[in-house]
Design an enzyme around this catalytic site. Structure first.
Site, PDB file in Angstrom:
ATOM      1  N   GLY A  20       0.734  -0.900  -0.167  1.00 28.96           N
ATOM      2  CA  GLY A  20       0.084   0.232   0.030  1.00 28.96           C
ATOM      3  C   GLY A  20       0.903   0.960   0.183  1.00 28.96           C
ATOM      4  N   LYS A  21       0.559   2.551  -0.570  1.00 26.16           N
ATOM      5  CA  LYS A  21       1.010   3.805  -0.158  1.00 26.16           C
ATOM      6  C   LYS A  21      -0.099   4.813  -0.173  1.00 26.16           C
ATOM      7  CE  LYS A  21       5.496   5.485  -0.138  1.00 26.16           C
ATOM      8  NZ  LYS A  21       6.672   4.421   0.202  1.00 26.16           N
TER       9      LYS A  21
END
Ligand code: NAD
Length: 422
Positions: A112-113
């Site tokens: 994720g980011k």
């Protein structure tokens, strides 16, 4: 020659490069097109508008992002970036990068980011806190120890993680430390996290040196960047008997072919805010990337080794402490010269590995002493290095392609076992 110019520009986009590297590995694995689509696309992308009351009473609306690229192997894991250039495209690409990094080192996380388009240097501490809390509150449905676990990235730090813990905990009506990693020690952080990335660089480099029969003890090492990753890598390599012969940071570059005293250099650089002028060293006139050494550790910025300078690199081993320091064109040139590049998704994955340990310790409520954290980190990094080296030998590919192959295979295996929910 506009066409060539375009290619070279593309070559300098680290995120486009990661995609090319993924494609090359996926091609070698003969992945069916449908599965390739499944693992390439992000699972979920969220955009939020974040109104903030500024110190002067005005209201500004910022844009925030969170992308969960994959939760197939575990909760989405990845940092939050505060930068004026943050965009959905960038966050998507960085989220995918995290999926491969977590898979190659075999920790039970997806990728994720997140990010907020803002210039944190132009925000007061109060404005930064209100912006962070609004972002955390708005995304509290996504975040959670079992679903999505952020961490610091460019321009975010342990204090910002503490504000996210607090905001999330207020919503949940209980304290929940495992919702983010990279926290201050007093707020559920892990011993050894600060040094984890540099320590991981040491473990990978040691394994690769063993593989090629080059002892780390006595090896001559040049390090670009003397911040968190570069300084810890240099210190630990020196303690393992390597000779740190050149170091560069924004202040300048220095060298001493007889070997620099790294302990003294750490003190000097902290006091003087840079390595330049370190007593006993000489200023380095040529680029550090081209320095005559056995091991080069690029630990500063992306795109440092390109088609323009790759044939002047003299190191046998390039340990990528930074993300994206070598372009695909440079990779080819280095491979033709017989140099071994330890790819970023393996070489600097010590940080996310100790983030995983932080999450585990939060969930157990039991905190390990630093030597235990370091010993566990060593196990993960050594195993991941061995897996990648074996894959490279089996398929006759570079360590970079091998690392992507190991990572993609791990993700695909889980997709196949779980099946596609319809
Ligand atoms: P940092 O800000 O602590 O250090 C960066 C260093 O690079 C500084 O010493 C700076 O002076 C130097 N530098 C900047 N521009 C330079 C130039 N033109 N020439 C030479 N030196 C230059 O950052 P960091 O946390 O050490 O991160 C370095 C790299 O490692 C980044 O690519 C980052 O994304 C990557 N990385 C960091 C971590 C982590 O845990 N910190 C984890 C994975 C990857």
């Amino acid at each position: 020659m506009p066409a060539e110019g375009t290619n070279i520009q593309k070559d300098l986009n680290p995120l486009a490069n990661a995609e090319r590297q993924f494609d090359e590995a996926a091609e070698r694995l003969n992945l069916p097109q449908g599965i390739r689509e499944v693992i390439k696309r992000p699972r979920r992308a969220t955009i939020v508008s974040l109104p903030v009351v500024m110190d002067d009473g005005s209201v500004r609306v910022f844009t925030g992002y969170r992308v969960q690229h994959s939760i197939v192997r575990g909760p989405a894991k990845g940092g939050i970036r505060y930068h004026p250039d943050v965009s959905l495209d960038e966050v998507e690409a960085l989220a995918a990068w995290m999926t491969w990094k977590c898979a190659v080192v075999n920790i039970p996380f997806g990728g994720g980011k997140g990010g907020i388009a803002c210039d944190p240097d132009r925000l007061s501490k109060g404005e930064l806190e209100r912006l962070t809390r609004r972002y955390a509150a708005d995304l509290s449905d996504l975040f959670g120890p079992e679903s999505d676990v952020p961490a610091p990235d460019v321009n975010t730090n342990a204090q910002i993680m503490a504000w996210i813990v607090d905001t999330y905990s207020m919503h949940e009506r209980r304290t929940e430390y495992a919702v983010v990693t990279g926290k201050p020690l007093e707020v559920g952080g892990s011993a050894g996290r600060r040094e984890a990335t540099g320590r991981g660089v040491l473990f990978c480099t040691r394994e690769v040196c063993r593989h090629i029969g080059m002892p780390l003890a006595g090896a001559r090492v040049a390090v670009q960047g003397f911040g968190n990753v570069g300084s810890v890598s240099a210190d630990l390599m020196a303690r393992s008997g390597a000779k740190i012969v050149a170091v560069a940071d924004v202040s300048g570059a220095i060298h001493d072919p007889k070997g620099l005293d790294v302990t003294a250099l750490l003190r000097y650089a902290a006091d003087r805010r840079g390595v330049q002028g370190f007593p006993g060293s000489q200023p380095l006139k040529t680029p550090i990337i081209e320095y005559d050494c056995d091991i080069l550790v690029p630990a500063a910025l992306e795109n440092q080794i390109t088609h323009e300078n790759a044939d002047r690199v003299r190191a046998r081993v390039i340990a990528e402490g930074a993300n994206g320091p070598t372009t695909p064109e440079a990779d080819k040139i280095l491979a033709a010269k017989g140099a071994m590049v330890i790819p970023d998704i393996l070489c600097n994955s010590g940080g996310v590995t100790v983030s995983y340990f932080e999450w585990v310790q939060n969930r157990m409520g039991l905190y390990w002493p630093e030597d235990e954290v370091n010993a566990r980190l060593e196990q993960y990094m050594v195993q991941a290095s061995k897996d990648v080296l074996a894959k490279a030998v089996e398929h006759g590919v570079s360590l970079r392609v091998a690392a992507f192959m190991v990572a993609i295979e791990r993700v695909v295996k889980v997709i196949m076992l779980r099946g596609l929910y319809a």
